[in-house]
Design a protein around this motif. Structure first.
Motif, PDB file in Angstrom:
ATOM      1  N   THR A   1       0.839  -1.199   0.000  1.00 56.55           N
ATOM      2  CA  THR A   1       0.000   0.000   0.000  1.00 56.55           C
ATOM      3  C   THR A   1       0.873   1.248   0.000  1.00 56.55           C
ATOM      4  N   LEU A   2       0.282   2.333  -0.486  1.00 58.26           N
ATOM      5  CA  LEU A   2       0.986   3.611  -0.560  1.00 58.26           C
ATOM      6  C   LEU A   2       0.167   4.692   0.129  1.00 58.26           C
ATOM      7  N   THR A   3       0.805   5.414   1.021  1.00 62.15           N
ATOM      8  CA  THR A   3       0.204   6.591   1.648  1.00 62.15           C
ATOM      9  C   THR A   3       1.231   7.706   1.579  1.00 62.15           C
ATOM     10  N   THR A   4       0.872   8.805   0.899  1.00 64.44           N
ATOM     11  CA  THR A   4       1.831   9.889   0.717  1.00 64.44           C
ATOM     12  C   THR A   4       1.127  11.241   0.751  1.00 64.44           C
TER      13      THR A   4
ATOM     14  N   ALA B   1       8.366   1.751 -10.238  1.00 66.88           N
ATOM     15  CA  ALA B   1       9.550   1.148  -9.622  1.00 66.88           C
ATOM     16  C   ALA B   1       9.200  -0.176  -8.938  1.00 66.88           C
ATOM     17  N   ILE B   2       8.032  -0.241  -8.320  1.00 66.59           N
ATOM     18  CA  ILE B   2       7.613  -1.491  -7.681  1.00 66.59           C
ATOM     19  C   ILE B   2       7.411  -2.576  -8.732  1.00 66.59           C
ATOM     20  N   TYR B   3       6.706  -2.243  -9.822  1.00 64.46           N
ATOM     21  CA  TYR B   3       6.458  -3.238 -10.861  1.00 64.46           C
ATOM     22  C   TYR B   3       7.737  -3.660 -11.574  1.00 64.46           C
ATOM     23  N   SER B   4       8.728  -2.769 -11.631  1.00 61.88           N
ATOM     24  CA  SER B   4      10.016  -3.141 -12.219  1.00 61.88           C
ATOM     25  C   SER B   4      10.735  -4.171 -11.369  1.00 61.88           C
ATOM     26  N   GLU B   5      10.482  -4.136 -10.059  1.00 64.74           N
ATOM     27  CA  GLU B   5      11.085  -5.100  -9.141  1.00 64.74           C
ATOM     28  C   GLU B   5      10.262  -6.382  -9.063  1.00 64.74           C
ATOM     29  N   LEU B   6       8.942  -6.216  -9.039  1.00 66.61           N
ATOM     30  CA  LEU B   6       8.025  -7.341  -8.852  1.00 66.61           C
ATOM     31  C   LEU B   6       6.820  -7.167  -9.760  1.00 66.61           C
ATOM     32  N   GLU B   7       6.675  -8.037 -10.730  1.00 68.93           N
ATOM     33  CA  GLU B   7       5.506  -7.955 -11.597  1.00 68.93           C
ATOM     34  C   GLU B   7       4.265  -8.520 -10.919  1.00 68.93           C
ATOM     35  N   ASP B   8       4.456  -9.537 -10.103  1.00 73.66           N
ATOM     36  CA  ASP B   8       3.324 -10.220  -9.465  1.00 73.66           C
ATOM     37  C   ASP B   8       3.060  -9.621  -8.090  1.00 73.66           C
ATOM     38  N   VAL B   9       2.490  -8.431  -8.055  1.00 75.60           N
ATOM     39  CA  VAL B   9       2.228  -7.729  -6.805  1.00 75.60           C
ATOM     40  C   VAL B   9       0.978  -6.873  -6.994  1.00 75.60           C
ATOM     41  N   ARG B  10       0.264  -6.642  -5.916  1.00 74.32           N
ATOM     42  CA  ARG B  10      -0.876  -5.736  -5.957  1.00 74.32           C
ATOM     43  C   ARG B  10      -0.514  -4.460  -5.208  1.00 74.32           C
ATOM     44  N   ILE B  11      -0.738  -3.321  -5.847  1.00 77.21           N
ATOM     45  CA  ILE B  11      -0.464  -2.021  -5.240  1.00 77.21           C
ATOM     46  C   ILE B  11      -1.800  -1.348  -4.943  1.00 77.21           C
ATOM     47  N   VAL B  12      -1.978  -0.902  -3.701  1.00 78.34           N
ATOM     48  CA  VAL B  12      -3.225  -0.259  -3.285  1.00 78.34           C
ATOM     49  C   VAL B  12      -2.907   1.143  -2.772  1.00 78.34           C
ATOM     50  N   ASP B  13      -3.606   2.144  -3.301  1.00 80.86           N
ATOM     51  CA  ASP B  13      -3.463   3.510  -2.810  1.00 80.86           C
ATOM     52  C   ASP B  13      -4.370   3.702  -1.607  1.00 80.86           C
ATOM     53  N   ILE B  14      -3.794   4.023  -0.451  1.00 83.68           N
ATOM     54  CA  ILE B  14      -4.616   4.414   0.700  1.00 83.68           C
ATOM     55  C   ILE B  14      -4.988   5.886   0.561  1.00 83.68           C
ATOM     56  N   SER B  15      -3.997   6.750   0.399  1.00 89.65           N
ATOM     57  CA  SER B  15      -4.268   8.166   0.142  1.00 89.65           C
ATOM     58  C   SER B  15      -2.991   8.845  -0.334  1.00 89.65           C
ATOM     59  N   HIS B  16      -3.170   9.775  -1.280  1.00 90.45           N
ATOM     60  CA  HIS B  16      -2.067  10.643  -1.687  1.00 90.45           C
ATOM     61  C   HIS B  16      -2.437  12.108  -1.456  1.00 90.45           C
ATOM     62  N   SER B  17      -3.485  12.308  -0.656  1.00 93.49           N
ATOM     63  CA  SER B  17      -3.983  13.660  -0.398  1.00 93.49           C
ATOM     64  C   SER B  17      -3.740  14.104   1.036  1.00 93.49           C
ATOM     65  N   ILE B  18      -2.770  13.477   1.711  1.00 93.48           N
ATOM     66  CA  ILE B  18      -2.389  13.934   3.044  1.00 93.48           C
ATOM     67  C   ILE B  18      -1.870  15.370   2.933  1.00 93.48           C
TER      68      ILE B  18
ATOM     69  N   ASN C   1      -6.446   3.692  10.681  1.00 91.46           N
ATOM     70  CA  ASN C   1      -7.801   3.228  10.425  1.00 91.46           C
ATOM     71  C   ASN C   1      -7.918   2.408   9.149  1.00 91.46           C
ATOM     72  N   ALA C   2      -6.896   2.416   8.309  1.00 96.04           N
ATOM     73  CA  ALA C   2      -6.958   1.674   7.043  1.00 96.04           C
ATOM     74  C   ALA C   2      -6.241   0.330   7.090  1.00 96.04           C
ATOM     75  N   TYR C   3      -5.090   0.256   7.752  1.00100.10           N
ATOM     76  CA  TYR C   3      -4.252  -0.934   7.596  1.00100.10           C
ATOM     77  C   TYR C   3      -4.911  -2.205   8.113  1.00100.10           C
ATOM     78  N   LYS C   4      -5.770  -2.078   9.130  1.00101.04           N
ATOM     79  CA  LYS C   4      -6.382  -3.262   9.727  1.00101.04           C
ATOM     80  C   LYS C   4      -7.335  -3.981   8.780  1.00101.04           C
ATOM     81  N   SER C   5      -7.759  -3.301   7.722  1.00100.16           N
ATOM     82  CA  SER C   5      -8.642  -3.934   6.737  1.00100.16           C
ATOM     83  C   SER C   5      -7.874  -4.816   5.755  1.00100.16           C
TER      84      SER C   5
END
Length: 276
Positions: free
Chosen positions: A5-8, A23-40, A54-58
């Motif tokens: 997950t990404l929070t920024t 950059a993540i996909y260049s390292e690992l193709e078989d991965v799921r990336i989830v955006d928590i928030s980029h509007s902090i 409040n998000a990570y526990k899900s």
């Protein structure tokens, strides 16, 4: 398939979020990336900690959470990887983990020490991605850092109880998209200090004598619609994270106003609970 997950505080306009994902996909193709928030809000550690808490526990156990807030490497802002509550967190040791760890002790903390092997002026993309992908492959934290026992504390985020245990003095720690105001007073602290006593919640000129479990609990649906007090009704409730929240029922900050604007509350403002 591992989850990262990404929070920024990068926002959506610039290339930063896309670059980190690439950059993540260049390292690992078989991965799921989830955006928590980029509007902090920029460099807003408390806001970020509240959202992540409040998000990570899900997410499933073993998920990896990259936190890109105030992540520049300095002698006073080292990078850490933390195993906490079955999840991995990669961030700067700037106090943000202390809120996540306020009730759950981290099982393992390492200070990341791979910087000499990576040329970087964008730590989230370079260092944090390398660490996240290492963990996603099944790697251990000891390989990318040295163990440490303590993390930097985020000060000023805990409510204060007076010596007579008759008052809790808290603060606003977050204002959500609807303008609802979240305090740092948790339900567990409220119950522990209150012990079933009657109370009055005060925030500037607004007062409350009841706390609801849901927004709709504040509405008397036994009355016909034309006689109900709905839109614009002020209320206090325990939100999904079990924090005391002040709200306006079905508020719209851009039209009718919100709890923040109507009560005149901003980040760090005082919210107190007086027990009788």
């Amino acid at each position: 398939m591992p989850i990262i997950t990404l929070t920024t505080d990068f926002g959506e306009k610039d290339h930063f979020v896309g670059g980190v994902k690439g950059a993540i996909y260049s390292e690992l193709e078989d991965v799921r990336i989830v955006d928590i928030s980029h509007s902090i809000s920029p460099f807003h550690l408390t806001e970020a900690a509240y959202i992540i808490q409040n998000a990570y526990k899900s997410f499933p156990q073993g998920s990896i959470h990259i936190i890109g807030i105030d992540s520049g490497l300095t002698p006073e802002n080292k990078h850490v990887a933390v195993y906490l509550d079955g999840h991995y967190f990669i961030c700067a040791n700037n106090g943000i983990i202390s809120m996540l760890a306020s009730e759950i002790k981290p099982e393992k903390i390492v200070e990341i020490n791979i910087h000499d092997r990576i040329e970087s002026n964008f730590p989230v993309l370079d260092v944090f991605v390398k660490v996240a992908c290492h963990i996603a492959r099944g790697g251990t934290l000891e390989v990318i850092g040295k163990g440490i026992d303590t993390i930097k504390e985020l000060t000023g985020i805990r409510p204060v109880v007076n010596p007579e245990a008759s008052q809790i003095i808290g603060n606003v720690i977050y204002i959500d998209n609807y303008g609802n105001v979240v305090s740092n007073i948790t339900r567990s602290l409220f119950d522990k200090i209150g012990k079933g006593r009657s109370y009055k919640i005060m925030a500037r000129t607004a007062t409350f004598t009841e706390v609801f479990n849901n927004y709709s609990d504040a509405i008397n649906f036994d009355l016909p619609p034309e006689k109900r007090e709905e839109d614009g009704k002020k209320l206090a409730l325990w939100n999904s994270g079990e924090y005391l929240e002040l709200a306006i029922y079905k508020s719209n900050p851009s039209t009718v106003g919100s709890a923040s604007s109507l009560f005149g509350l901003e980040y760090r403002d005082t919210i107190s609970v007086n027990f009788e």
